[in-house]
Design a protein around this motif. Structure first.
Motif, PDB file in Angstrom:
ATOM      1  N   UNK A 431       0.807  -1.210   0.000  1.00 41.71           N
ATOM      2  CA  UNK A 431       0.000   0.000   0.000  1.00 41.71           C
ATOM      3  C   UNK A 431       0.844   1.266   0.000  1.00 41.71           C
ATOM      4  N   UNK A 432       0.260   2.355  -0.487  1.00 44.73           N
ATOM      5  CA  UNK A 432       0.941   3.644  -0.552  1.00 44.73           C
ATOM      6  C   UNK A 432       0.026   4.740  -0.017  1.00 44.73           C
ATOM      7  N   UNK A 433       0.644   5.721   0.633  1.00 47.06           N
ATOM      8  CA  UNK A 433      -0.109   6.800   1.232  1.00 47.06           C
ATOM      9  C   UNK A 433      -0.321   7.953   0.262  1.00 47.06           C
ATOM     10  N   UNK A 434      -1.395   8.704   0.518  1.00 44.39           N
ATOM     11  CA  UNK A 434      -1.547  10.020  -0.093  1.00 44.39           C
ATOM     12  C   UNK A 434      -0.871  11.013   0.848  1.00 44.39           C
ATOM     13  N   UNK A 435      -0.455  12.133   0.325  1.00 44.27           N
ATOM     14  CA  UNK A 435       0.257  13.097   1.174  1.00 44.27           C
ATOM     15  C   UNK A 435      -0.600  13.588   2.338  1.00 44.27           C
ATOM     16  N   UNK A 436      -1.931  13.468   2.219  1.00 48.28           N
ATOM     17  CA  UNK A 436      -2.830  13.963   3.260  1.00 48.28           C
ATOM     18  C   UNK A 436      -3.138  12.903   4.320  1.00 48.28           C
ATOM     19  N   UNK A 437      -2.572  11.694   4.173  1.00 44.48           N
ATOM     20  CA  UNK A 437      -2.810  10.606   5.133  1.00 44.48           C
ATOM     21  C   UNK A 437      -2.629  11.109   6.577  1.00 44.48           C
ATOM     22  N   UNK A 438      -3.503  10.712   7.498  1.00 46.51           N
ATOM     23  CA  UNK A 438      -4.511   9.626   7.430  1.00 46.51           C
ATOM     24  C   UNK A 438      -5.859  10.079   6.894  1.00 46.51           C
ATOM     25  N   UNK A 439      -5.959  11.342   6.556  1.00 46.46           N
ATOM     26  CA  UNK A 439      -7.219  11.801   5.967  1.00 46.46           C
ATOM     27  C   UNK A 439      -7.248  11.461   4.482  1.00 46.46           C
ATOM     28  N   UNK A 440      -8.257  11.900   3.772  1.00 48.70           N
ATOM     29  CA  UNK A 440      -8.354  11.672   2.339  1.00 48.70           C
ATOM     30  C   UNK A 440      -9.001  12.849   1.648  1.00 48.70           C
ATOM     31  N   UNK A 441      -8.970  12.819   0.326  1.00 45.66           N
ATOM     32  CA  UNK A 441      -9.573  13.894  -0.461  1.00 45.66           C
ATOM     33  C   UNK A 441     -11.004  13.582  -0.872  1.00 45.66           C
ATOM     34  N   UNK A 442     -11.480  12.382  -0.562  1.00 45.40           N
ATOM     35  CA  UNK A 442     -12.814  12.014  -1.002  1.00 45.40           C
ATOM     36  C   UNK A 442     -12.810  11.675  -2.477  1.00 45.40           C
ATOM     37  N   UNK A 443     -13.949  11.873  -3.124  1.00 44.55           N
ATOM     38  CA  UNK A 443     -14.066  11.571  -4.554  1.00 44.55           C
ATOM     39  C   UNK A 443     -13.512  12.740  -5.369  1.00 44.55           C
ATOM     40  N   UNK A 444     -12.538  12.437  -6.244  1.00 44.59           N
ATOM     41  CA  UNK A 444     -11.912  13.487  -7.049  1.00 44.59           C
ATOM     42  C   UNK A 444     -11.878  13.060  -8.514  1.00 44.59           C
ATOM     43  N   UNK A 445     -12.061  14.044  -9.387  1.00 42.02           N
ATOM     44  CA  UNK A 445     -11.859  13.806 -10.815  1.00 42.02           C
ATOM     45  C   UNK A 445     -10.472  14.332 -11.183  1.00 42.02           C
TER      46      UNK A 445
END
Length: 695
Positions: A431-445
């Protein structure tokens, strides 16, 4: 009949004549003795004087023998005299007749002294014809190489010049100016020192005082990496000349060593003149026989703007100092800022820190200073980070990943993805993290993923490219197509931009073939994995770019055509008229994309600037992208690239700060301040904040 055969015959004739003369003289001498009257004495011999008849006979025999030996010596001496006279006659014949022209020429050459008339090196000017590099008069102390053995003279020079005796001796022994030439001992010598040396010629016998010109950098370290520096031509360079050079070099000539000084050497270097003097027996000139005037080098006009260059140099240094003082990050000590003319690819400013003073290198450089400028402790000041620095591009790269995904149909018009801060399509272990981990950006286009720099969205794009590659299992790894990497290459990544300045690095676009070769000694690490592709999709992993490559790629996106970046603008003739102007050159490859894809990505980078703020003071709309790069064992690197006006781009600026932290909170300030100087507005003081971890 040849001249040498004639000389041989002449020698034989002279020898024969001398021998003949000898025999004639001998004959005349004998005849004279026969004609002379001899009166014998009739006095009876005393019995006491002559003991016996045998003694008398013996005395007569010895006399006869002595007479014969004398005649033999006389004959030998005569032959010797004949040989000597023959040799002298032949030699005189050769000197006076056969080699008359040769020795007459040598005699004339001894009366003629050739003096080289040095040419001034051409100046380097900015786009507004401000002098960036010029020439100024200087006085040099010179002497022959042999003077290095005169310890007394070396000691006196050391006291007068204030230079260690070892340095003086080293300069005298330096053959880079030619073994027979006068060697430079010191330059920029004060007039009082020159006066003292001239007033005491007996103390400084063999030492000369020569007027010269030296390279002058009126703005100090401004644009040092772009301008470069000069130095004496080396003995090795002189030996490697083919003889076909339009302007050959001589010992003591100055040559460009780096930057524009090296790139435009053929334009900047002048043509030496020559003056022939007739001198007297003491070597004093009494007449000028002929003279060929020197031709100065051409003035080269660059695309640089000296005023903007001064500002970007200062902005870069201010940001680095602020990161150190405000954030307490002592590791931050390097970076680069580039500003380019979008319309033709001209470089308006290029700053690299830490920097150096070209004047310190122009007159020669000590070993200590050279080691300091190339040491890890000083962060390699001679390195031009704008063209030679290699970095992961981080999130600035996501616009090119977006276009690659759109063109290869990995991203559709309605593609969205849910980001919860973690991406584990290949299992939790990978697995790999997003820079905002542990939160998320939700649904993005696509557009919003560019805006918020969502790593998860682009992991998905990278994984799609990997699956396409992995599906060709029957094809060897190094023969499988790489559409993602191939598309990135059309934007200039992984290859030279062709900028007209030395030292440019290629960068790197990794693929399975590269990885196998790179990790050949560790096969367990050589296999191409999904993470290699997903990391590259967010500008990380083994991907490396130079600041110039990235800035030029953004210029290509802005103008929709790939042009070579350049520094050269034009050359000035003797009257100051512009000649040989630069014509924009297209890159060998051009990226292909649908205009609707271009519009979608443009929408995303406009949102970035609107969301981040900070550009409110700039009177035109700006589009750009942040980036925060992870580098193993170091603090994060800070990026920002943007162009303005967004809808009709004229300028593109890039800032990278090594170990500076967040791109949005550090490097973006460099671009804001650069645009503020271009549009002559006040963007306020530079502020930097703690790392926000945005990638």
């Amino acid at each position: 009949m040849s001249a040498y055969l004639l000389s041989g015959l002449l020698a034989l004739v002279v020898f024969a004549l001398v021998v003949l003369a000898y025999f004639i003289a001998r004959y005349l001498y004998k005849n004279r003795r026969k004609k002379s009257v001899y009166k014998p004495s009739f006095v009876r011999a005393d019995k006491d004087m002559i003991k016996d008849t045998e003694q008398l006979r013996g005395s007569a025999s010895l006399k006869d023998r002595t007479s014969k030996q004398g005649r033999g010596r006389f004959y030998a001496f005569g032959v010797l005299i004949a040989a000597v006279f023959g040799t002298l006659t032949v030699r005189l014949w050769g000197l006076q007749i056969l080699e008359h022209e040769k020795y007459a020429k040598l005699s004339n050459e001894n009366m003629i002294v050739q003096v080289s008339l040095p040419a001034n090196r051409g100046r380097i000017l900015d786009r507004n014809r401000n002098e960036l590099v010029g020439n100024r008069p200087s006085i040099a102390i010179t002497g022959k190489r042999s003077l290095a053995n005169d310890s007394g003279l070396v000691r006196r020079l050391s006291l007068v010049l204030g230079i260690p005796a070892g340095i003086i001796r080293r300069n005298l022994l330096d053959d880079s100016e030619g073994v027979q030439s006068d060697h430079s001992i010191a330059t920029d010598v004060p007039m009082e020192t020159v006066a003292y040396i001239r007033e005491h010629p007996t103390l400084f016998k063999g030492i000369n005082v020569e007027p010269r010109t030296v390279r002058y950098y009126p703005y100090g370290s401004l644009g040092a990496h772009i301008l470069g520096y000069t130095g004496p031509v080396t003995e090795e360079f002189l030996k490697n000349q083919t003889g076909e050079e339009p302007i050959p070099y001589k010992g003591g000539d100055i040559i460009g060593r780096d930057g524009a000084e090296a790139t435009f050497e053929n334009l900047l270097k002048g043509m030496h003149g020559e003056r022939l003097y007739v001198v007297d027996a003491s070597g004093n000139p009494i007449e000028v026989r002929s003279e060929i005037e020197s031709a100065n080098g051409d003035d080269v006009v660059l695309t640089l703007d000296a005023n903007l260059q001064r500002e970007t140099d200062k902005i870069l240094m201010d940001i680095i100092n602020l990161v150190k003082s405000h954030n307490g990050n002592d590791n931050c000590n390097a970076g680069a800022i580039i500003c380019m003319d979008v319309e033709d690819g001209g470089i308006l400013a290029s700053s690299s820190h830490p920097t150096f003073y070209p004047s310190d290198l122009t007159r020669g450089i000590s070993t200590e200073l050279w080691e300091e400028l190339n040491s890890k402790e000083s962060d390699y000041p001679l390195t031009n980070r704008a063209v030679s620095g290699l970095y992961p591009a981080a999130s600035t790269f996501k616009i090119f990943t977006s276009l690659a995904g759109l063109e290869n149909h990995m991203i559709a018009d309605d593609t969205t993805f849910v980001c919860n801060g973690w991406w584990d399509i290949y299992g939790d272990e990978w697995g790999q993290r997003c820079w905002i981990f542990p939160n998320g950006h939700g649904t993005v286009d696509l557009e919003e993923s560019i805006n918020v720099s969502c790593d998860v969205f682009f992991y998905q794009v990278g994984a799609a490219f990997y699956e396409q590659w992995f599906a060709l299992k029957d094809t060897p790894d190094n023969e499988r197509p790489n559409p993602f990497q191939d598309y990135l290459a059309t934007w200039g990544f992984g290859s030279l931009t062709g900028v007209d300045i030395p030292g440019e690095a290629r960068g790197r676009i990794p693929n399975a073939e590269w990885k196998w070769e790179y990790f050949a000694d560790t096969p367990e690490e050589a296999k191409w994995q999904p993470g290699d592709m997903t990391n590259m999709s967010i500008g990380q992993g083994d991907l490396l770019v130079t600041p110039l490559q990235l800035c030029n790629a953004f210029c290509t996106f802005a103008r929709r055509k790939a042009l070579k970046p350049h520094l050269y603008s034009h050359v000035l003739d003797d009257e100051g008229n512009a000649v040989a102007r630069y014509k924009p050159e297209e890159m060998d490859t051009q990226p292909v994309y649908d205009l609707k894809y271009h519009a979608r990505v443009m929408d995303g980078i406009k949102r970035v600037v609107a969301r981040e703020g900070g550009f409110d003071a700039i009177p035109v709309p700006v589009a750009g992208k942040t980036g925060t790069a992870e580098v193993a064992g170091k603090d994060d690197y800070s990026w920002f690239v943007g162009f303005a006006p967004a809808d009709d781009p004229k300028y593109c600026a890039l800032c990278v700060i090594e170990q500076g932290g967040s791109g949005a909170l550090v490097a973006m300030n460099g671009v804001i301040q650069t645009f503020a100087r271009i549009y002559e507005v006040d963007a306020g003081e530079i502020t930097v904040w703690q790392n926000r971890n945005e990638r």
